[in-house]
Design an enzyme around this catalytic site. Structure first.
Site, PDB file in Angstrom:
ATOM      1  N   LEU A 161       0.862  -1.180   0.000  1.00 40.55           N
ATOM      2  CA  LEU A 161       0.000   0.000   0.000  1.00 40.55           C
ATOM      3  C   LEU A 161       0.901   1.234   0.000  1.00 40.55           C
ATOM      4  CD1 LEU A 161      -2.489  -1.315   2.727  1.00 40.55           C
ATOM      5  CD2 LEU A 161      -2.758  -1.427   0.234  1.00 40.55           C
ATOM      6  N   GLY A 196       0.068   4.609  -0.984  1.00 34.33           N
ATOM      7  CA  GLY A 196      -0.698   5.820  -1.288  1.00 34.33           C
ATOM      8  C   GLY A 196      -0.343   7.027  -0.438  1.00 34.33           C
ATOM      9  N   HIS A 199      -7.449   2.249   2.433  1.00 29.27           N
ATOM     10  CA  HIS A 199      -6.963   1.059   1.691  1.00 29.27           C
ATOM     11  C   HIS A 199      -8.034   0.022   1.404  1.00 29.27           C
ATOM     12  CE1 HIS A 199      -6.633  -0.075   5.864  1.00 29.27           C
ATOM     13  NE2 HIS A 199      -5.501   0.566   6.057  1.00 29.27           N
ATOM     14  N   ASN A 222       1.291  -2.555   4.554  1.00 27.82           N
ATOM     15  CA  ASN A 222       1.682  -1.148   4.421  1.00 27.82           C
ATOM     16  C   ASN A 222       3.171  -1.087   4.079  1.00 27.82           C
ATOM     17  OD1 ASN A 222      -0.872  -0.775   5.387  1.00 27.82           O
ATOM     18  ND2 ASN A 222      -0.273  -0.007   7.383  1.00 27.82           N
ATOM     19  N   ILE A 223       3.546  -0.218   3.156  1.00 27.34           N
ATOM     20  CA  ILE A 223       4.954  -0.160   2.737  1.00 27.34           C
ATOM     21  C   ILE A 223       5.861   0.342   3.855  1.00 27.34           C
ATOM     22  CG2 ILE A 223       4.997   2.169   1.700  1.00 27.34           C
ATOM     23  CD1 ILE A 223       6.529   0.553  -0.716  1.00 27.34           C
ATOM     24  N   ASP A 224       5.267   1.030   4.857  1.00 27.94           N
ATOM     25  CA  ASP A 224       6.117   1.520   5.955  1.00 27.94           C
ATOM     26  C   ASP A 224       6.221   0.535   7.123  1.00 27.94           C
ATOM     27  OD1 ASP A 224       3.659   1.749   7.183  1.00 27.94           O
ATOM     28  OD2 ASP A 224       3.709   3.931   7.412  1.00 27.94           O
ATOM     29  N   ASN A 273      -2.356  -5.333   9.817  1.00 24.09           N
ATOM     30  CA  ASN A 273      -2.627  -5.004   8.408  1.00 24.09           C
ATOM     31  C   ASN A 273      -1.693  -5.752   7.451  1.00 24.09           C
ATOM     32  OD1 ASN A 273      -4.797  -3.620   7.218  1.00 24.09           O
ATOM     33  ND2 ASN A 273      -3.437  -2.125   6.311  1.00 24.09           N
ATOM     34  N   LYS A 282       6.222   5.333  11.569  1.00 29.48           N
ATOM     35  CA  LYS A 282       5.237   6.411  11.433  1.00 29.48           C
ATOM     36  C   LYS A 282       5.824   7.755  11.877  1.00 29.48           C
ATOM     37  CE  LYS A 282       1.777   3.558  10.421  1.00 29.48           C
ATOM     38  NZ  LYS A 282       1.365   3.453   9.020  1.00 29.48           N
TER      39      LYS A 282
END
Length: 507
Positions: A112, A114, A222, A250-252, A329, A395
């Site tokens: 993800l 975005g 998402h 999540n890419i992070d 996630n 984050k």
């Protein structure tokens, strides 16, 4: 109560219901007219894409107008049955077959992508922030998958779900991976109009993204992955190539690597009992009290997000004793099942109403959905309680300090906790507002401190760190307003409080 009073109350309710229904219809008609006006300001392929986006938005808006009160009845919430959340150790204990490469060839990794890096003071996609040895989130993802493909002689592609905020910058950077051993595909999530909270009409005046419309659009969370993936044509393309599962994360989240044991568990089930959806969950700590959790509701496994919880039960939801796990996630989802459910329009994801205030002071709402909320629609859905190491999100700059430090070693794009650390838990790090932006954060550390024996670090105010500083136990550094603290090179702080006048006290 007299019969007449009862009748008149019933009549009043009926009138109110009819009035509300008419009001809803009015709002919906007005919204549709405004959307058509917006579409008339664009042409060609863009108009076609926007029309598809707006179809999804209309459905969401229609459902939003129908919703009355919280989307869950608290009395119907139950703990999931024992067998619906499996411990990872049980999955791991099965071992791996020799032919695991055949399973890998049926897998697609979806990240993800975005989000922007604005919360960390960076311009452009968050995935392009350097997190370790000059490697960005995207670099590390590419290295992980390339390593898998080389090790097992496999063909695992990477798919990025971009948003209109990240697509252009991401595509430019993808050219640098041309000669790497993996295929990279992208598709865009939808672009939905922000809604004026008072009028319930779009804020946008045309389909443009600049000027007065720069804040008029948003990517709708998402949960949009199912429709966007399907509409892009990529879902059918991957199915035609024999792919069966996607691993979404999540890419992070630097802990979200392809886990061969979970993949093997999915592939080794009999065809009629195939698990169509796996959600990786992990044990809650005090830091995770707002994270979504798995519940049993109407005999289905369901994701419960804090936004859906009635106000009176929020503290209960945050309780670590009642709801012991939360959603990382990291999700494994069957591709044929996505196609089937989307085709039947059978995925009803709960709406998350996200209120925001734009720079000019205008109050708006965004209608969003979460990818994990679809778990209730899939057959034989399962939670797997994974080790905390599979949840390593970046984050904030506090998270960044952890992943840049010697607490982790980097190998083939994957971060693993150093064997030299005696405790498997990560230290609790809280950096103050002077460290929020990555640029400021990097300026304040001549080198990243040794944190192998650190339990807790709090830093507040104008503080800088010299080279080769070591932090152990609990360290609290507070520079008062107008003061500055420079931790000298080579300093070793163990259980210390450092205050504004540079007195170093035992903690």
């Amino acid at each position: 109560m007299s019969f007449v009073a009862e009748l008149s109350r019933g009549g009043l309710n009926a009138v109110m219901t009819e009035f509300q229904e008419k009001l809803r219809e009015q709002h919906e008609n007005s919204m549709h007219k405004e959307l058509e006006k917006l579409l008339s300001t664009t042409k060609g392929t863009e108009a076609e894409c926007s029309r598809k986006d707006f179809e999804g938005f209309k459905q969401l808006f229609h459902r939003f107008l129908q919703v009355k009160g919280p989307s869950v009845d608290w009395a119907k919430i139950h703990r999931p049955p024992e067998d619906s959340i499996q411990p990872y150790e049980r999955i791991q204990a099965k071992g791996l077959p020799e032919a695991i490469a055949a399973s890998l060839n049926k897998l697609v990794v979806v990240k993800l992508n975005g989000g922007l890096g604005t919360s960390m003071g960076c311009k452009g996609p968050k995935s392009l922030i350097s997190v370790r040895n000059e490697n960005t989130f995207l670099d590390l993802t590419v290295q992980q998958i390339e390593h898998l493909n080389k090790t097992y002689n496999a063909d695992v592609p990477l798919v990025l779900m971009n948003s209109f905020n990240t697509d252009e910058d991401t595509k430019k950077i993808l050219q640098k991976y041309t000669h790497h051993r993996l295929k990279i595909h992208t598709f865009n999530q939808s672009r939905y109009p922000r809604i004026n909270k008072e009028s319930l009409l779009p804020v946008a005046t045309n389909m443009g993204l600049a000027g007065e419309n720069s804040e008029a659009w948003y990517p709708p969370g998402h949960g949009d992955i199912y429709a966007s993936f399907y509409n892009s044509g990529l879902l059918d393309k991957l199915l035609s190539e024999g792919k069966e599962y996607i691993f979404v994360s999540n890419i992070d989240n630097l802990g979200a690597t392809v886990d061969l044991h979970i993949l093997n568990h999915l592939m080794s089930q009999p065809a009629d009992k195939r698990c169509e959806f796996v959600m990786e969950v992990t044990d809650k700590t005090r830091a995770d009290v707002k994270g979504g959790t798995l519940i049993q509701y109407d005999n289905k496994l369901r994701l419960l997000e804090i936004a859906q919880v009635p106000k009176a039960h929020v503290d209960e939801f945050k309780s670590v004793t009642k709801f012991k796990i939360f959603n990382t996630n990291n999700l494994w989802i069957s591709l044929p099942a996505i196609k089937r459910l989307h085709g039947q329009n059978a995925m009803h994801l709960e709406i998350i109403v996200n209120p925001k205030t734009l720079d000019g002071g205008l109050n708006i709402i965004q209608l969003e959905t979460a990818v994990g909320a679809a778990i209730k629609s899939f057959d034989n859905a399962l939670g797997i309680n994974v080790p905390r190491s599979r949840f390593l999100p970046v984050k904030t700059s506090s998270d960044l300090l952890l992943v840049m430090s010697n607490l982790y070693s980097l190998e083939a794009g994957s971060l693993t906790m150093s064997k030299k650390r005696e405790f498997p838990t990560t230290p609790h790090v809280k950096l103050g507002s002077s460290f929020t932006k990555v640029h400021d954060f990097l300026r304040r550390f001549e080198s990243i401190p040794d944190m192998l024996e650190l339990d807790h670090l709090t830093v507040s105010g104008d503080v800088t760190f010299g080279k080769q500083v070591t932090l152990k136990g609990t360290v609290i550094i507070i520079a008062n307003h107008g003061d500055r603290i420079d931790i000298p090179a080579g300093a070793m702080l163990e259980n210390k409080i450092v205050s504004g006048n540079l007195r170093i006290l035992d903690h």
